[in-house]
Motif scaffolding. Structure first.
Motif, mmCIF file in Angstrom:
data_model
loop_
_atom_site.group_PDB
_atom_site.id
_atom_site.type_symbol
_atom_site.label_atom_id
_atom_site.label_comp_id
_atom_site.label_asym_id
_atom_site.label_seq_id
_atom_site.Cartn_x
_atom_site.Cartn_y
_atom_site.Cartn_z
ATOM 1 N N LEU A 173 1.375 -10.821 -8.890
ATOM 2 C CA LEU A 173 0.536 -11.504 -9.650
ATOM 3 C C LEU A 173 1.204 -11.291 -11.035
ATOM 4 C CD1 LEU A 173 -3.217 -11.038 -8.630
ATOM 5 C CD2 LEU A 173 -1.630 -12.798 -8.218
ATOM 6 N N GLU A 174 1.490 -10.027 -11.341
ATOM 7 C CA GLU A 174 2.318 -9.822 -12.653
ATOM 8 C C GLU A 174 3.448 -10.579 -12.979
ATOM 9 O OE1 GLU A 174 4.012 -6.163 -15.286
ATOM 10 O OE2 GLU A 174 2.353 -5.930 -13.848
ATOM 11 N N ASP A 210 1.528 -13.584 -0.063
ATOM 12 C CA ASP A 210 1.774 -13.490 1.385
ATOM 13 C C ASP A 210 1.927 -11.957 1.646
ATOM 14 O OD1 ASP A 210 2.173 -13.376 4.137
ATOM 15 O OD2 ASP A 210 4.104 -14.534 4.047
ATOM 16 N N HIS A 211 0.824 -11.050 2.231
ATOM 17 C CA HIS A 211 1.061 -9.604 2.284
ATOM 18 C C HIS A 211 1.791 -9.476 3.550
ATOM 19 C CE1 HIS A 211 -2.451 -10.247 -0.343
ATOM 20 N NE2 HIS A 211 -2.169 -8.916 -0.890
ATOM 21 N N ALA A 219 -5.427 -0.126 -0.476
ATOM 22 C CA ALA A 219 -5.017 0.396 -1.930
ATOM 23 C C ALA A 219 -3.476 -0.044 -1.922
ATOM 24 C CB ALA A 219 -4.920 1.879 -2.206
ATOM 25 N N ALA A 220 -2.790 -0.186 -0.866
ATOM 26 C CA ALA A 220 -1.333 -0.393 -0.852
ATOM 27 C C ALA A 220 -1.195 -2.009 -0.798
ATOM 28 C CB ALA A 220 -0.444 0.058 0.406
ATOM 29 N N ALA A 221 -2.049 -2.644 -0.349
ATOM 30 C CA ALA A 221 -1.966 -4.081 -0.275
ATOM 31 C C ALA A 221 -2.386 -4.495 -1.855
ATOM 32 C CB ALA A 221 -2.848 -4.668 0.757
ATOM 33 N N ARG A 222 -3.357 -3.890 -2.416
ATOM 34 C CA ARG A 222 -3.769 -4.111 -3.856
ATOM 35 C C ARG A 222 -2.693 -3.970 -4.693
ATOM 36 N NH1 ARG A 222 -7.963 -1.608 -3.507
ATOM 37 N NH2 ARG A 222 -7.390 0.288 -4.557
ATOM 38 N N GLU A 223 -1.902 -2.735 -4.706
ATOM 39 C CA GLU A 223 -0.828 -2.652 -5.462
ATOM 40 C C GLU A 223 0.072 -3.509 -5.603
ATOM 41 O OE1 GLU A 223 2.245 1.028 -5.398
ATOM 42 O OE2 GLU A 223 0.456 1.791 -6.658
ATOM 43 N N ALA A 224 0.458 -4.083 -4.162
ATOM 44 C CA ALA A 224 1.669 -5.039 -3.827
ATOM 45 C C ALA A 224 1.203 -6.360 -4.439
ATOM 46 C CB ALA A 224 2.027 -5.245 -2.308
ATOM 47 N N ARG A 270 4.314 -15.960 -3.045
ATOM 48 C CA ARG A 270 5.085 -14.658 -3.439
ATOM 49 C C ARG A 270 4.834 -13.743 -2.287
ATOM 50 N NH1 ARG A 270 7.875 -13.200 -8.562
ATOM 51 N NH2 ARG A 270 7.293 -15.107 -9.832
ATOM 52 N N THR A 271 5.932 -13.590 -1.540
ATOM 53 C CA THR A 271 5.927 -12.703 -0.314
ATOM 54 C C THR A 271 6.059 -11.364 -0.540
ATOM 55 O OG1 THR A 271 6.641 -14.540 1.161
ATOM 56 C CG2 THR A 271 6.935 -12.343 2.054
ATOM 57 N N VAL A 272 5.319 -10.493 -0.214
ATOM 58 C CA VAL A 272 5.559 -9.032 -0.643
ATOM 59 C C VAL A 272 5.540 -8.105 0.743
ATOM 60 C CG1 VAL A 272 4.296 -9.557 -2.537
ATOM 61 C CG2 VAL A 272 2.917 -8.401 -0.833
ATOM 62 N N THR A 273 6.020 -6.825 0.504
ATOM 63 C CA THR A 273 5.921 -6.057 1.437
ATOM 64 C C THR A 273 5.120 -4.772 1.045
ATOM 65 O OG1 THR A 273 8.401 -6.385 2.041
ATOM 66 C CG2 THR A 273 7.408 -4.132 2.901
ATOM 67 N N VAL A 274 4.354 -4.549 2.042
ATOM 68 C CA VAL A 274 3.235 -3.547 1.416
ATOM 69 C C VAL A 274 3.690 -2.086 2.138
ATOM 70 C CG1 VAL A 274 0.691 -2.720 2.027
ATOM 71 C CG2 VAL A 274 1.204 -5.215 1.676
ATOM 72 N N ALA A 275 3.818 -1.207 1.199
ATOM 73 C CA ALA A 275 4.451 -0.028 1.584
ATOM 74 C C ALA A 275 3.106 1.058 1.389
ATOM 75 C CB ALA A 275 5.375 0.618 0.372
ATOM 76 N N GLY A 276 2.901 1.689 2.399
ATOM 77 C CA GLY A 276 1.582 2.653 2.598
ATOM 78 C C GLY A 276 1.693 3.844 2.281
ATOM 79 N N ALA A 277 2.786 4.287 1.908
ATOM 80 C CA ALA A 277 3.327 5.802 1.480
ATOM 81 C C ALA A 277 2.480 6.347 0.499
ATOM 82 C CB ALA A 277 4.809 6.056 0.940
ATOM 83 N N GLY A 278 1.513 7.232 0.777
ATOM 84 C CA GLY A 278 0.774 8.146 -0.170
ATOM 85 C C GLY A 278 -0.611 7.368 -0.259
ATOM 86 N N MET A 279 -0.924 6.139 0.026
ATOM 87 C CA MET A 279 -2.198 5.651 -0.088
ATOM 88 C C MET A 279 -2.637 5.024 1.090
ATOM 89 S SD MET A 279 -0.866 2.244 -2.603
ATOM 90 C CE MET A 279 0.194 3.566 -3.463
ATOM 91 N N GLY A 280 -3.794 4.485 1.130
ATOM 92 C CA GLY A 280 -4.549 3.704 2.295
ATOM 93 C C GLY A 280 -3.841 2.075 2.165
#
Length: 367
Positions: free
Chosen positions: A116-117, A64-65, A106-111, A93-103
């Motif tokens: 997943l890991e 959940d983004h 990309a931020a959602a994909r990183e989170a 898994r609930t995540v917080t998408v941080a947009g600092a330094g990326m679109g």
């Protein structure tokens, strides 16, 4: 059984076999048609308890983004559908998408990858299943073309690659169309969620999906998506070969001096350009930098054609690259000889680096 379901099962079976028959796999499911169809196909093997006689259990994770109103309800409904299919354990898994330094994408994909890991580690999964389809692959190639990217980017998404801790990422549906996954959901009587951002023109991928690819199909005829995906498959072979050659070449050339790295310019000049640029990029990354843009790589490579010492060229991630000439080597040797015991002359303050490209980190080492 609908033919498309049989095809999907065979694709998953082959993917699991190629990964060495993992004992526990994790389905990453958003609730959309692609990942829900993948969950349904994986559930078939979970009910059987094996693939080709190899034991198999299947869990799932819903990320959940929190980027849309009601995302928690979508996640809960998806988790319930996965449990009804028989997948265990199923977690959100609930995540917080941080947009600092990326679109935002990309931020959602990183989170998402971090979630997943963590989920794969918690469940002890040896593989994570992702629902990307042939359409996703075609979109990836088009976006790479639009950005002017290199071979690796145009090679698209790999069917299998490391990327979730100790678990491999598997994409068994890269040969299926998006319409196929929708048909699987219909056959399995599943009600998928349709993400509104997939048709939001503010996102480049969404524009590619709803505008660019349909336009190409209309003007060039059917089969464009398949051709783009086939291009990715061919380029993956090329990219892998070039990467292997560049890796072994870099390992044979690099010289380490403290935190500095250097590459001999004569050997660099002798390399084919495709390998030379990759070796320079590897040195930049090895020195603590980021992947340089093509323009920055050109600037660094151009140092090889300069007379005398030159540079530095600043590369992303805080790495400077410069050239020290063979003439400077001789000057340093002469200065060292002149600074013998009689005290005349001067001794170089640091070891000579000559006839080389030197990569120097500009940031202090992390503590």
């Amino acid at each position: 059984m609908a033919p498309v379901v049989g095809t999907a099962r065979k694709l998953l079976q082959n993917a699991l076999a190629g990964a060495g028959y993992p004992r526990h796999v994790l389905v990453a499911c958003s609730g959309g048609p692609d990942s829900l169809a993948l969950a349904a196909v994986a559930a078939y093997f979970a009910r059987r308890g094996h693939v080709d006689g190899h034991p198999l259990t299947v869990g799932a994770v819903v990320v959940d983004h929190q980027l849309q109103e009601g995302s928690g309800e979508v996640a809960a409904r998806t988790a319930e559908a996965l449990q009804d299919l028989g997948l265990q354990p199923v977690e959100i898994r609930t995540v917080t998408v941080a947009g600092a330094g990326m679109g935002p994408e990309a931020a959602a994909r990183e989170a998402r990858h971090a979630a997943l890991e963590a989920a794969a580690g918690g469940q002890g999964a040896q593989a994570v299943l992702l629902g990307h389809t042939l359409d996703d692959q075609a979109e990836q190639v088009l976006l790479g073309l639009a950005r002017g990217s290199g071979t690796r980017s145009l090679a698209g998404m790999r069917p299998a690659r490391p990327g979730a801790g100790n678990a491999v990422l598997l994409r068994p549906f890269l040969e299926l169309r998006r319409a196929d996954t929708e048909e699987i959901c219909a056959v399995e009587e599943l009600d998928p969620w349709h993400d509104p951002t997939n048709s939001d023109p503010s996102f480049a991928r969404s524009r590619t999906r709803v505008e660019v690819l349909p336009h190409l199909e209309e003007k060039l005829g059917p089969g464009v998506a398949e051709s783009l995906a086939r291009t990715a498959a061919i380029l993956q072979l090329d990219a892998d070969y070039l990467e292997d050659v560049a890796e072994s070449t870099y390992a044979s050339l690099v010289v380490r001096d403290g935190r500095d790295l250097s590459l001999p310019e004569e050997e660099l000049r002798a390399l084919a350009p495709a390998i030379r640029f990759r070796v320079i990029a590897k040195a930049a990354a090895d020195a603590g930098g980021q992947q340089p843009s093509y323009r920055r790589l050109l600037a660094a490579e151009a140092l090889l054609r300069r007379q005398g010492s030159a540079g530095p060229v600043e590369l992303p991630g805080g790495v400077a690259v410069y050239r020290l000439s063979l003439a400077q080597l001789e000057e340093s040797k002469d200065a060292a000889a002149a600074g013998a015991p009689d005290g005349t002359g001067s001794v170089p303050r640091e070891p000579a680096r000559c006839g080389k490209l030197v990569f120097r980190p500009q940031k202090p080492p992390a503590k």
